[in-house]
Design an enzyme around this catalytic site. Structure first.
Site, PDB file in Angstrom:
ATOM      1  N   SER A 117       0.835  -1.204   0.000  1.00  0.00           N
ATOM      2  CA  SER A 117       0.000   0.000   0.000  1.00  0.00           C
ATOM      3  C   SER A 117       0.867   1.249   0.000  1.00  0.00           C
ATOM      4  CB  SER A 117      -0.858  -0.015   1.273  1.00  0.00           C
ATOM      5  OG  SER A 117      -1.442   1.252   1.486  1.00  0.00           O
ATOM      6  N   TYR A 141      -1.334  -0.004  10.513  1.00  0.00           N
ATOM      7  CA  TYR A 141      -1.664  -0.641   9.228  1.00  0.00           C
ATOM      8  C   TYR A 141      -0.499  -0.505   8.240  1.00  0.00           C
ATOM      9  CZ  TYR A 141      -3.500  -1.167   4.518  1.00  0.00           C
ATOM     10  OH  TYR A 141      -3.653  -1.536   3.200  1.00  0.00           O
ATOM     11  N   LYS A 145       2.184  -3.369   6.485  1.00  0.00           N
ATOM     12  CA  LYS A 145       2.443  -3.547   5.050  1.00  0.00           C
ATOM     13  C   LYS A 145       3.949  -3.464   4.767  1.00  0.00           C
ATOM     14  CE  LYS A 145      -1.570  -4.465   3.580  1.00  0.00           C
ATOM     15  NZ  LYS A 145      -1.872  -5.731   2.887  1.00  0.00           N
TER      16      LYS A 145
HETATM   17  N1  LIG Z   1      -8.922  -0.850  -0.817  1.00  0.00           N
HETATM   18  C1  LIG Z   1      -7.847  -0.063  -0.871  1.00  0.00           C
HETATM   19  O1  LIG Z   1      -7.966   1.141  -1.145  1.00  0.00           O
HETATM   20  C2  LIG Z   1      -6.453  -0.637  -0.638  1.00  0.00           C
HETATM   21  C3  LIG Z   1      -5.342   0.216  -0.798  1.00  0.00           C
HETATM   22  C4  LIG Z   1      -4.058  -0.308  -0.592  1.00  0.00           C
HETATM   23  C5  LIG Z   1      -3.910  -1.644  -0.259  1.00  0.00           C
HETATM   24  N2  LIG Z   1      -4.996  -2.444  -0.087  1.00  0.00           N
HETATM   25  C6  LIG Z   1      -4.785  -3.853   0.268  1.00  0.00           C
HETATM   26  O2  LIG Z   1      -5.472  -4.659  -0.669  1.00  0.00           O
HETATM   27  C7  LIG Z   1      -5.864  -5.884  -0.065  1.00  0.00           C
HETATM   28  C8  LIG Z   1      -7.327  -6.130  -0.361  1.00  0.00           C
HETATM   29  O3  LIG Z   1      -8.085  -5.036   0.148  1.00  0.00           O
HETATM   30  P1  LIG Z   1      -9.643  -4.873  -0.134  1.00  0.00           P
HETATM   31  O4  LIG Z   1      -9.914  -3.426  -0.258  1.00  0.00           O
HETATM   32  O5  LIG Z   1     -10.077  -5.811  -1.197  1.00  0.00           O
HETATM   33  O6  LIG Z   1     -10.211  -5.343   1.288  1.00  0.00           O
HETATM   34  P2  LIG Z   1     -11.349  -6.415   1.646  1.00  0.00           P
HETATM   35  O7  LIG Z   1     -11.564  -6.306   3.120  1.00  0.00           O
HETATM   36  O8  LIG Z   1     -12.520  -6.245   0.740  1.00  0.00           O
HETATM   37  O9  LIG Z   1     -10.631  -7.781   1.279  1.00  0.00           O
HETATM   38  C9  LIG Z   1      -9.788  -8.487   2.158  1.00  0.00           C
HETATM   39  C10 LIG Z   1     -10.161  -9.954   2.039  1.00  0.00           C
HETATM   40  O10 LIG Z   1      -9.275 -10.737   2.838  1.00  0.00           O
HETATM   41  C11 LIG Z   1     -10.029 -11.648   3.653  1.00  0.00           C
HETATM   42  N3  LIG Z   1      -9.204 -11.851   4.860  1.00  0.00           N
HETATM   43  C12 LIG Z   1      -8.847 -10.915   5.783  1.00  0.00           C
HETATM   44  N4  LIG Z   1      -8.037 -11.463   6.703  1.00  0.00           N
HETATM   45  C13 LIG Z   1      -7.856 -12.775   6.350  1.00  0.00           C
HETATM   46  C14 LIG Z   1      -7.106 -13.861   6.869  1.00  0.00           C
HETATM   47  N5  LIG Z   1      -6.346 -13.711   7.967  1.00  0.00           N
HETATM   48  N6  LIG Z   1      -7.166 -15.048   6.257  1.00  0.00           N
HETATM   49  C15 LIG Z   1      -7.918 -15.222   5.115  1.00  0.00           C
HETATM   50  N7  LIG Z   1      -8.645 -14.241   4.567  1.00  0.00           N
HETATM   51  C16 LIG Z   1      -8.606 -13.023   5.185  1.00  0.00           C
HETATM   52  C17 LIG Z   1     -11.355 -10.942   3.893  1.00  0.00           C
HETATM   53  O11 LIG Z   1     -12.406 -11.821   4.210  1.00  0.00           O
HETATM   54  C18 LIG Z   1     -11.568 -10.244   2.544  1.00  0.00           C
HETATM   55  O12 LIG Z   1     -12.225 -11.080   1.619  1.00  0.00           O
HETATM   56  C19 LIG Z   1      -5.521  -5.756   1.402  1.00  0.00           C
HETATM   57  O13 LIG Z   1      -4.286  -6.414   1.626  1.00  0.00           O
HETATM   58  C20 LIG Z   1      -5.370  -4.259   1.610  1.00  0.00           C
HETATM   59  O14 LIG Z   1      -4.514  -3.961   2.675  1.00  0.00           O
HETATM   60  C21 LIG Z   1      -6.261  -1.962  -0.265  1.00  0.00           C
END
Ligand SMILES: NC(=O)c1ccc[n+]([C@@H]2O[C@H](COP(=O)([O-])OP(=O)(O)OC[C@H]3O[C@@H](n4cnc5c(N)ncnc54)[C@H](O)[C@@H]3O)[C@@H](O)[C@H]2O)c1
Length: 326
Positions: A117, A141, A145
């Site tokens: 991120s 957070y 990362k």
């Molecule tokens: N959405 C954003 O703007 C953004 C920006 C930068 C990075 N990210 C990263 O992208 C990734 C996905 O984010 P997102 O927005 O789709 O979030 P989200 O919450 O929709 O998806 C995360 C998924 O991981 C699953 N999960 C969480 N912990 C788990 C575990 N310990 N074991 C198995 N499954 C688990 C959840 O059930 C969910 O389906 C994350 O790593 C997040 O940190 C997101």
């Protein structure tokens, strides 16, 4: 190859599954459904319900499905929550990753793509953030990362695992209404929520040293982001020891006020925003240099902010039909 997509029932993960499948790759989703939705996993893609903290279940998924690459998106992602629950975030995001890497290397899986991120950079004081800009995360957070990147990189060095850490900037949009982000943690859904409440959108701080005084960010369409995963996954194929760290953004700054203007235009709501004090820890400007990913992978974003807002709005209206304007 068969790719295990951890977090594949989440907002971004579901788009990665879709893009990988469309590109002809086999995928298996591994997700504990803590924030994910099983219905996002397409027919024909196996869903293994389990946590990355469950070493045995991870090991079985890797062998049962003959996994040859992992895209690891499973994580907790709320900055504010991470301040209140740092141990929970370190456990899920760092310990979960450590266990996963242990099983991945034990199973001899050769490729690993990691969801990082822009939060690793903290408050960068530069016009364009490159991958060499110092990482000074401002929240637990962001720390998880950055620690995750270190774990991934060190494992690659020690074992030859080919790795890519992808630093996403501000993700928005949807490939289809059913895949839209259902959380309200980013600017676009936060403005949509206010419109649904018939309330004005909020701007936190209009006295930043930016052209219109509001914070500037780099927004990236989730469809483009998913394509970047396909490109990264392919670049790791037959490339033992390769280690990539890549920004994923558009290299174009858009202010909060400009985003709200665009949202008003797309939704037809036209509510002027109200101004509130700055939130602590919000940097004035965070915009990616996306040069490295173009050079390394030939990837470039195709969608602009209007595409992001329009597609996100279609998903929002599906869940909140009362918000629609003719
Ligand atoms: N959405 C954003 O703007 C953004 C920006 C930068 C990075 N990210 C990263 O992208 C990734 C996905 O984010 P997102 O927005 O789709 O979030 P989200 O919450 O929709 O998806 C995360 C998924 O991981 C699953 N999960 C969480 N912990 C788990 C575990 N310990 N074991 C198995 N499954 C688990 C959840 O059930 C969910 O389906 C994350 O790593 C997040 O940190 C997101």
């Amino acid at each position: 190859m068969t790719w295990l997509i951890t977090g594949g029932a989440g907002y971004i993960g579901a788009h990665v599954v879709r893009a990988m499948t469309e590109a002809g790759e086999h995928t298996v989703v591994y997700d504990d459904l803590s924030t994910g939705i099983a219905e996002r996993v397409p027919d024909g893609v196996p869903l293994v319900v389990g946590s990355t903290l469950d070493a045995e279940r991870v090991a079985r998924a890797l062998t049962d499905h003959a996994i040859t690459g992992v895209v690891h998106l499973a994580a907790k992602k709320q900055v504010g929550e991470s301040v209140a629950l740092p141990l929970h975030y370190y456990r899920e995001n760092v310990e979960g990753l450590r266990i996963l890497l242990e099983q991945v290397t034990a199973a001899g899986v050769p490729s690993f793509v990691f969801s990082s991120s822009a939060a690793v950079y903290g408050m960068p004081d530069v016009e364009l953030v490159t991958e060499e800009t110092p990482c000074v995360p401002m929240s637990p957070y962001g720390e998880t990362k950055l620690a995750g990147e270190w774990l991934v990189r060190a494992t690659g060095r020690a074992t030859g695992l080919a790795t890519a850490s992808l630093r996403y900037f501000n993700v928005a949009g949807a490939a289809a209404p059913a895949l839209a982000d259902t959380g309200v943690f980013n600017l676009v859904p936060m403005v949509f929520e206010k419109l649904t409440e018939n309330a004005p959108p909020r701007i936190f701080g209009d006295d930043y040293p930016t052209p219109d005084g509001t914070c500037v960010r780099d927004y990236i369409h989730v469809v483009d982001l998913a394509e970047a995963h396909v490109a990264a996954a392919r670049a790791l194929r037959s490339a033992p020891g390769r280690a990539l760290t890549l920004n994923i953004g558009r290299g174009e700054g858009v202010s909060v006020r400009e985003m709200i203007d665009h949202i008003n235009a797309v939704t037809g709501h036209h509510r002027p925003p109200t101004i509130h004090p700055r939130r602590p820890g919000d940097p004035a400007r965070v915009v990616a240099s996306a040069d490295r990913i173009t050079t390394e992978l030939g990837w470039k974003a195709k969608h602009d902010v209007l595409d992001m807002i329009t597609s996100a709005w279609e998903g929002w209206v599906r869940l909140h039909p009362e918000t629609a304007r003719d």
